[in-house]
Design a protein around this motif. Sequence first.
Motif, PDB file in Angstrom:
ATOM      1  N   ASP A 155       0.854  -1.189   0.000  1.00 56.75           N
ATOM      2  CA  ASP A 155       0.000   0.000   0.000  1.00 56.75           C
ATOM      3  C   ASP A 155       0.892   1.241   0.000  1.00 56.75           C
ATOM      4  N   TYR A 156       0.854   1.987  -1.111  1.00 62.03           N
ATOM      5  CA  TYR A 156       1.705   3.183  -1.233  1.00 62.03           C
ATOM      6  C   TYR A 156       0.890   4.329  -1.827  1.00 62.03           C
ATOM      7  N   ASN A 157       1.385   5.537  -1.632  1.00 65.61           N
ATOM      8  CA  ASN A 157       0.716   6.714  -2.180  1.00 65.61           C
ATOM      9  C   ASN A 157       1.592   7.385  -3.229  1.00 65.61           C
ATOM     10  N   ARG A 158       0.976   8.213  -4.045  1.00 64.29           N
ATOM     11  CA  ARG A 158       1.709   9.099  -4.964  1.00 64.29           C
ATOM     12  C   ARG A 158       1.953  10.419  -4.230  1.00 64.29           C
ATOM     13  N   VAL A 159       3.003  11.134  -4.639  1.00 61.94           N
ATOM     14  CA  VAL A 159       3.351  12.343  -3.899  1.00 61.94           C
ATOM     15  C   VAL A 159       3.496  13.554  -4.808  1.00 61.94           C
ATOM     16  N   ILE A 160       3.117  14.701  -4.238  1.00 66.73           N
ATOM     17  CA  ILE A 160       3.462  16.011  -4.780  1.00 66.73           C
ATOM     18  C   ILE A 160       4.699  16.482  -4.018  1.00 66.73           C
ATOM     19  N   GLN A 161       5.542  17.245  -4.664  1.00 69.38           N
ATOM     20  CA  GLN A 161       6.788  17.694  -4.037  1.00 69.38           C
ATOM     21  C   GLN A 161       6.527  18.243  -2.627  1.00 69.38           C
ATOM     22  N   GLY A 162       7.278  17.729  -1.663  1.00 69.74           N
ATOM     23  CA  GLY A 162       7.124  18.132  -0.279  1.00 69.74           C
ATOM     24  C   GLY A 162       6.235  17.226   0.542  1.00 69.74           C
ATOM     25  N   ASP A 163       5.511  16.291  -0.118  1.00 69.21           N
ATOM     26  CA  ASP A 163       4.651  15.338   0.592  1.00 69.21           C
ATOM     27  C   ASP A 163       5.485  14.191   1.173  1.00 69.21           C
ATOM     28  N   TYR A 164       4.840  13.428   2.033  1.00 72.13           N
ATOM     29  CA  TYR A 164       5.459  12.226   2.569  1.00 72.13           C
ATOM     30  C   TYR A 164       5.038  11.012   1.743  1.00 72.13           C
ATOM     31  N   LEU A 165       6.027  10.231   1.349  1.00 69.89           N
ATOM     32  CA  LEU A 165       5.758   8.917   0.767  1.00 69.89           C
ATOM     33  C   LEU A 165       5.479   7.965   1.918  1.00 69.89           C
ATOM     34  N   VAL A 166       4.294   7.326   1.882  1.00 71.42           N
ATOM     35  CA  VAL A 166       3.894   6.412   2.945  1.00 71.42           C
ATOM     36  C   VAL A 166       3.661   5.029   2.331  1.00 71.42           C
ATOM     37  N   ILE A 167       4.395   4.050   2.835  1.00 71.20           N
ATOM     38  CA  ILE A 167       4.269   2.681   2.329  1.00 71.20           C
ATOM     39  C   ILE A 167       4.036   1.739   3.506  1.00 71.20           C
ATOM     40  N   THR A 168       3.017   0.898   3.364  1.00 73.42           N
ATOM     41  CA  THR A 168       2.733  -0.118   4.384  1.00 73.42           C
ATOM     42  C   THR A 168       2.523  -1.461   3.709  1.00 73.42           C
ATOM     43  N   TRP A 189      15.312   3.970  -1.670  1.00 66.61           N
ATOM     44  CA  TRP A 189      14.959   5.072  -2.581  1.00 66.61           C
ATOM     45  C   TRP A 189      16.160   5.298  -3.488  1.00 66.61           C
ATOM     46  N   ASP A 190      15.982   5.050  -4.792  1.00 65.06           N
ATOM     47  CA  ASP A 190      17.093   5.148  -5.749  1.00 65.06           C
ATOM     48  C   ASP A 190      18.302   4.333  -5.284  1.00 65.06           C
ATOM     49  N   GLU A 191      18.018   3.078  -4.927  1.00 67.12           N
ATOM     50  CA  GLU A 191      19.043   2.104  -4.517  1.00 67.12           C
ATOM     51  C   GLU A 191      19.699   2.416  -3.174  1.00 67.12           C
ATOM     52  N   LYS A 192      19.258   3.445  -2.477  1.00 65.19           N
ATOM     53  CA  LYS A 192      19.822   3.781  -1.170  1.00 65.19           C
ATOM     54  C   LYS A 192      18.853   3.354  -0.060  1.00 65.19           C
ATOM     55  N   LEU A 193      19.369   2.624   0.921  1.00 66.03           N
ATOM     56  CA  LEU A 193      18.540   2.208   2.056  1.00 66.03           C
ATOM     57  C   LEU A 193      18.155   3.435   2.876  1.00 66.03           C
ATOM     58  N   ILE A 194      16.840   3.675   3.017  1.00 66.26           N
ATOM     59  CA  ILE A 194      16.383   4.862   3.741  1.00 66.26           C
ATOM     60  C   ILE A 194      15.685   4.522   5.049  1.00 66.26           C
ATOM     61  N   ALA A 195      15.292   3.250   5.231  1.00 66.91           N
ATOM     62  CA  ALA A 195      14.627   2.885   6.488  1.00 66.91           C
ATOM     63  C   ALA A 195      14.563   1.375   6.631  1.00 66.91           C
ATOM     64  N   THR A 196      14.636   0.919   7.882  1.00 68.28           N
ATOM     65  CA  THR A 196      14.398  -0.474   8.231  1.00 68.28           C
ATOM     66  C   THR A 196      13.377  -0.509   9.357  1.00 68.28           C
ATOM     67  N   LYS A 205       7.570   6.317   6.321  1.00 70.98           N
ATOM     68  CA  LYS A 205       7.123   7.684   6.108  1.00 70.98           C
ATOM     69  C   LYS A 205       8.357   8.501   5.732  1.00 70.98           C
ATOM     70  N   TYR A 206       8.436   8.892   4.474  1.00 77.07           N
ATOM     71  CA  TYR A 206       9.654   9.511   3.928  1.00 77.07           C
ATOM     72  C   TYR A 206       9.274  10.767   3.146  1.00 77.07           C
ATOM     73  N   LYS A 207       9.815  11.898   3.556  1.00 82.14           N
ATOM     74  CA  LYS A 207       9.492  13.165   2.889  1.00 82.14           C
ATOM     75  C   LYS A 207      10.242  13.282   1.569  1.00 82.14           C
TER      76      LYS A 207
END
Length: 344
Positions: A155-168, A189-196, A205-207
Motif C-alpha cells: 500500500d503506497y501513495n503518490r506524492v506532490i513535491q514536499g509530501d510524505y511517501l507512505v508505504i505499508t 529510494w534510488d538504490e539507497k537504504l532509507i529505512a528499516t 514515512k519519507y518526505k
Amino acid sequence: MKHKASNLKFHLVILLMTVITFTSCKDENIGDYILTGNIESLIPENSWKIKQTNTSDGKYILFTPDLNSNFEYWGLSLKKVEYYIDGSFYKTETSRPFELMINKENFSIGMHNIKVVLLIVSETCEDIILEKSTEFQIRSNETEYNISPGDFYIDYNRVIQGDYLVITPELLVESSSKGCKIDKVEYYWDEKLIATEKTMPFTLKYKVNDNIGTSHNIKVSIYYHDDKNDFLIYNWGFIGYKVYSDDDALMSWSIKSTRNNYKNNGLLSLVAKQIKGKKSKKQFIIEFYLDGHLIGHSSDFPYILDYKLSGLKVGSHIVTAKSTTQEGGATITYSTDKTIVITE
C-alpha cells in the motif's frame, strides 16, 4: 449488393496488400459487400492465437482461443472449439469463453502438445475450420517453482513535491502459506537504504523533496518466515516513480493479491486511489465490473472494495475497471481488464 466469391477475393486481396487485414460487409473504400463462399484462405494467420494462462498456485493451465476484433467486424463468430492433447481428442467447448482448463497432476512431467481447432460460422459464408498447435510444459514441484509462500499487498501513495511517501506492506493471510509472519522490512529510494522497520505495521514515512517531474526507483524488501521456512524474502519494486506538482491529477487501481487463482466464497479485494494537486479541477469516478456486471463504484478515494465471490463457474473471469475523468465540460472514460481464475 452481392458479388461472386471470386470478385470478393480480388477486392479483399487488394485490401490485404495495403493494410494487412481484410474487411467484410461495409467499407467506404470498396463498396458494400457480403461475404460468400469459402474465405478460409483470406483470414490472416495472426488474426487469432492460443492464450495460455497458468494459475498462481501452480496447479492449472487454461487455454483460450483469442480472436481479434476483426472477426466481429467481418461478421464471423466462433461456434465450437475442439482440443487435442498429444495427438488425442481431449474435449469440446461450445460456449464462451470456449476455454480448456487442465489439472497439471493429470499429465506426466515434460513437454506436451495441444492442438486447438475452431469452427467459425457466418450467415453468408461457408463454415471455416481454423487450427493451431502449441506446446506446454509440466515440471516437478510446480507450485514451489512458481510462487512465493507469502502474498503481500504494498500500500503506497503518490506524492506532490514536499509530501510524505507512505508505504505499508500488508500480508494477505488467506492466500499465504501457513504461519507467514513479517520479521522486518527494508525500504530503498534510488538504490539507497532509507529505512528499516521491525515492528508492526512496518510503515515507511519519507518526505520527498526531489524536483517536480523527476522519476525514482523504489524497492521494498520484506523479510519473513512461515511454518516450513525460517528465512524468506519478498522483493517489490516501482521503477519510474514520479514526483507530481499541484497541477497534476491521477487515478489508479489494482487487485490486492499477486495471485490470480480464487475460490468461490473467497474475497476479491480491489483498490482505487487518486493523487490530486491543489490546482487541479479534475474529478474521478471508478466503476468495477466482474464479467460485465457492476460490483462497485465510487467518487471518493481511496476506495477499497472487498467483493465476495459466489456462484462463479470454474475458469477465467474478467475484472474490469471503468475510469471516468471529468474536467470542465469534458468527460473521458476508459476501461482496463484483468483476469482471475476460479479453481473451485
